[in-house]
Write a protein that holds these residues in place. Structure first.
Motif, PDB file in Angstrom:
ATOM      1  N   GLN A 160      17.538  77.265  69.929  1.00 33.52           N
ATOM      2  CA  GLN A 160      17.748  76.986  68.500  1.00 33.52           C
ATOM      3  C   GLN A 160      18.720  75.819  68.325  1.00 33.52           C
ATOM      4  N   ALA A 161      19.798  75.814  69.092  1.00 29.33           N
ATOM      5  CA  ALA A 161      20.783  74.729  69.005  1.00 29.33           C
ATOM      6  C   ALA A 161      20.151  73.394  69.383  1.00 29.33           C
ATOM      7  N   ARG A 162      19.326  73.382  70.425  1.00 25.74           N
ATOM      8  CA  ARG A 162      18.654  72.141  70.822  1.00 25.74           C
ATOM      9  C   ARG A 162      17.718  71.659  69.721  1.00 25.74           C
ATOM     10  N   ALA A 163      17.015  72.591  69.075  1.00 22.07           N
ATOM     11  CA  ALA A 163      16.099  72.213  67.989  1.00 22.07           C
ATOM     12  C   ALA A 163      16.882  71.589  66.831  1.00 22.07           C
ATOM     13  N   VAL A 164      18.007  72.202  66.459  1.00 19.38           N
ATOM     14  CA  VAL A 164      18.830  71.662  65.376  1.00 19.38           C
ATOM     15  C   VAL A 164      19.427  70.320  65.802  1.00 19.38           C
ATOM     16  N   ARG A 165      19.863  70.241  67.052  1.00 19.55           N
ATOM     17  CA  ARG A 165      20.434  68.982  67.539  1.00 19.55           C
ATOM     18  C   ARG A 165      19.412  67.850  67.453  1.00 19.55           C
ATOM     19  N   GLU A 166      18.194  68.098  67.898  1.00 17.84           N
ATOM     20  CA  GLU A 166      17.181  67.045  67.889  1.00 17.84           C
ATOM     21  C   GLU A 166      16.799  66.660  66.461  1.00 17.84           C
ATOM     22  N   ALA A 167      16.719  67.645  65.583  1.00 16.99           N
ATOM     23  CA  ALA A 167      16.427  67.353  64.173  1.00 16.99           C
ATOM     24  C   ALA A 167      17.564  66.531  63.568  1.00 16.99           C
ATOM     25  N   ALA A 168      18.802  66.926  63.839  1.00 15.55           N
ATOM     26  CA  ALA A 168      19.962  66.182  63.326  1.00 15.55           C
ATOM     27  C   ALA A 168      19.951  64.750  63.863  1.00 15.55           C
ATOM     28  N   TYR A 169      19.643  64.586  65.150  1.00 16.16           N
ATOM     29  CA  TYR A 169      19.599  63.245  65.743  1.00 16.16           C
ATOM     30  C   TYR A 169      18.552  62.385  65.026  1.00 16.16           C
ATOM     31  N   ARG A 170      17.377  62.959  64.745  1.00  9.40           N
ATOM     32  CA  ARG A 170      16.335  62.200  64.045  1.00  9.40           C
ATOM     33  C   ARG A 170      16.801  61.790  62.649  1.00  9.40           C
ATOM     34  N   LEU A 171      17.477  62.711  61.947  1.00 13.49           N
ATOM     35  CA  LEU A 171      17.963  62.397  60.598  1.00 13.49           C
ATOM     36  C   LEU A 171      19.067  61.350  60.637  1.00 13.49           C
ATOM     37  N   ILE A 172      19.993  61.493  61.581  1.00 15.10           N
ATOM     38  CA  ILE A 172      21.103  60.532  61.722  1.00 15.10           C
ATOM     39  C   ILE A 172      20.550  59.143  62.026  1.00 15.10           C
ATOM     40  N   ALA A 203      17.489  57.997  61.422  1.00 16.42           N
ATOM     41  CA  ALA A 203      16.763  57.491  60.248  1.00 16.42           C
ATOM     42  C   ALA A 203      17.746  56.938  59.216  1.00 16.42           C
ATOM     43  N   ARG A 204      18.812  57.672  58.960  1.00 16.63           N
ATOM     44  CA  ARG A 204      19.789  57.234  57.965  1.00 16.63           C
ATOM     45  C   ARG A 204      20.465  55.944  58.417  1.00 16.63           C
ATOM     46  N   ARG A 205      20.824  55.872  59.711  1.00 17.48           N
ATOM     47  CA  ARG A 205      21.489  54.680  60.239  1.00 17.48           C
ATOM     48  C   ARG A 205      20.583  53.450  60.109  1.00 17.48           C
ATOM     49  N   LEU A 206      19.281  53.643  60.301  1.00 20.67           N
ATOM     50  CA  LEU A 206      18.328  52.532  60.262  1.00 20.67           C
ATOM     51  C   LEU A 206      17.752  52.300  58.863  1.00 20.67           C
ATOM     52  N   GLY A 207      18.172  53.130  57.891  1.00 19.95           N
ATOM     53  CA  GLY A 207      17.660  52.986  56.532  1.00 19.95           C
ATOM     54  C   GLY A 207      16.209  53.401  56.390  1.00 19.95           C
ATOM     55  N   GLU A 208      15.750  54.321  57.244  1.00 15.65           N
ATOM     56  CA  GLU A 208      14.357  54.782  57.206  1.00 15.65           C
ATOM     57  C   GLU A 208      14.252  56.121  56.484  1.00 15.65           C
ATOM     58  N   GLU A 209      13.031  56.519  56.186  1.00 15.61           N
ATOM     59  CA  GLU A 209      12.764  57.801  55.531  1.00 15.61           C
ATOM     60  C   GLU A 209      13.078  58.942  56.502  1.00 15.61           C
ATOM     61  N   TYR A 210      13.517  60.059  55.945  1.00 17.39           N
ATOM     62  CA  TYR A 210      13.746  61.255  56.758  1.00 17.39           C
ATOM     63  C   TYR A 210      12.425  61.878  57.184  1.00 17.39           C
ATOM     64  N   ASP A 211      12.410  62.468  58.364  1.00 17.97           N
ATOM     65  CA  ASP A 211      11.292  63.257  58.854  1.00 17.97           C
ATOM     66  C   ASP A 211      11.372  64.627  58.174  1.00 17.97           C
ATOM     67  N   GLY A 212      10.299  65.053  57.522  1.00 20.97           N
ATOM     68  CA  GLY A 212      10.294  66.304  56.772  1.00 20.97           C
ATOM     69  C   GLY A 212      10.581  67.522  57.632  1.00 20.97           C
ATOM     70  N   ALA A 213      10.005  67.561  58.822  1.00 23.56           N
ATOM     71  CA  ALA A 213      10.230  68.708  59.714  1.00 23.56           C
ATOM     72  C   ALA A 213      11.697  68.772  60.140  1.00 23.56           C
ATOM     73  N   ALA A 214      12.298  67.627  60.412  1.00 21.92           N
ATOM     74  CA  ALA A 214      13.708  67.588  60.812  1.00 21.92           C
ATOM     75  C   ALA A 214      14.601  68.067  59.663  1.00 21.92           C
ATOM     76  N   LEU A 215      14.274  67.658  58.444  1.00 20.64           N
ATOM     77  CA  LEU A 215      15.031  68.122  57.277  1.00 20.64           C
ATOM     78  C   LEU A 215      14.982  69.646  57.179  1.00 20.64           C
ATOM     79  N   THR A 216      13.802  70.217  57.367  1.00 20.26           N
ATOM     80  CA  THR A 216      13.636  71.664  57.276  1.00 20.26           C
ATOM     81  C   THR A 216      14.482  72.382  58.320  1.00 20.26           C
ATOM     82  N   VAL A 217      14.454  71.888  59.544  1.00 20.99           N
ATOM     83  CA  VAL A 217      15.211  72.533  60.633  1.00 20.99           C
ATOM     84  C   VAL A 217      16.708  72.524  60.332  1.00 20.99           C
ATOM     85  N   VAL A 218      17.253  71.372  59.941  1.00 19.61           N
ATOM     86  CA  VAL A 218      18.688  71.274  59.662  1.00 19.61           C
ATOM     87  C   VAL A 218      19.059  72.100  58.428  1.00 19.61           C
ATOM     88  N   ASN A 219      18.263  72.004  57.374  1.00 20.88           N
ATOM     89  CA  ASN A 219      18.561  72.762  56.159  1.00 20.88           C
ATOM     90  C   ASN A 219      18.483  74.268  56.386  1.00 20.88           C
TER      91      ASN A 219
END
Length: 184
Positions: free
Chosen positions: A60-72, A74-90
């Protein structure tokens, strides 16, 4: 490879995302056992103690970590968030966090692995919706994939940390200059 957890990124969510090291090359996993995961929670300062975890907590921690990494990223690069990653972190952030208690010797926070993970996910939510977003940078070491908050003057910081990456890169550049320097 160094097994110690490193906290150089300026936010627990960023340090958590950095526990899979060298993502583009060697990919070194820091969360190999429930004990290593719990050690991170305590060493990060988020909690004082974590009840024993199971392999499912690591997954579970690895899943949240990978989702957080994708969101971070995306935000750093000014790109859209991945919907699945948003769901996992939220979903992780929605779980109850650990609650600090007052003891005769001061503050004490005992957590379950799920409560500790909720605290990390909440840090990710606060970071990615807060004022530090423009300060997110990726380490200048091509081997390193850590994202950190650059609070340096003029935003001129290049490395996640001098000890971890800056000194290695500077030493390599120095050796390269010496090798190609003028002949005597």
């Amino acid at each position: 490879m160094n097994l110690d957890h490193v906290f150089v990124c300026g936010n627990p969510a960023l340090d958590f995302a950095a526990t899979l090291r060298a993502r583009r090359t060697a990919r070194f996993e820091m969360f190999v056992t429930p004990d290593r995961l719990n050690a991170w929670y305590v060493e990060s300062g988020l909690v004082d103690a974590v009840s024993p975890g199971r392999e499912a907590d690591v997954e579970q921690a690895r899943a949240v970590r990978e989702a957080a990494y994708r969101l971070i990223t995306a935000r750093r690069l000014g790109e859209e968030y991945d919907g699945a990653a948003l769901t996992v972190v939220n979903n992780a952030a929605r779980k109850p966090p650990a609650v600090p208690q007052l003891t005769p010797s001061g503050r004490w926070t005992q957590a379950t692995p799920e409560e500790a993970l909720s605290m990390v996910a909440r840090h990710a939510v606060e970071l990615l919706s807060g004022p530090d977003v423009p300060l997110l940078k990726e380490c200048g070491n091509p081997e390193c994939t850590r994202t950190y908050i650059d609070r340096s003057r003029g935003m001129r910081r290049q490395w996640c940390g001098m000890e971890s990456c800056g000194n290695k890169i500077k030493a390599a550049a120095y050796r390269a200059r010496k090798k190609t320097g003028p002949a005597d």
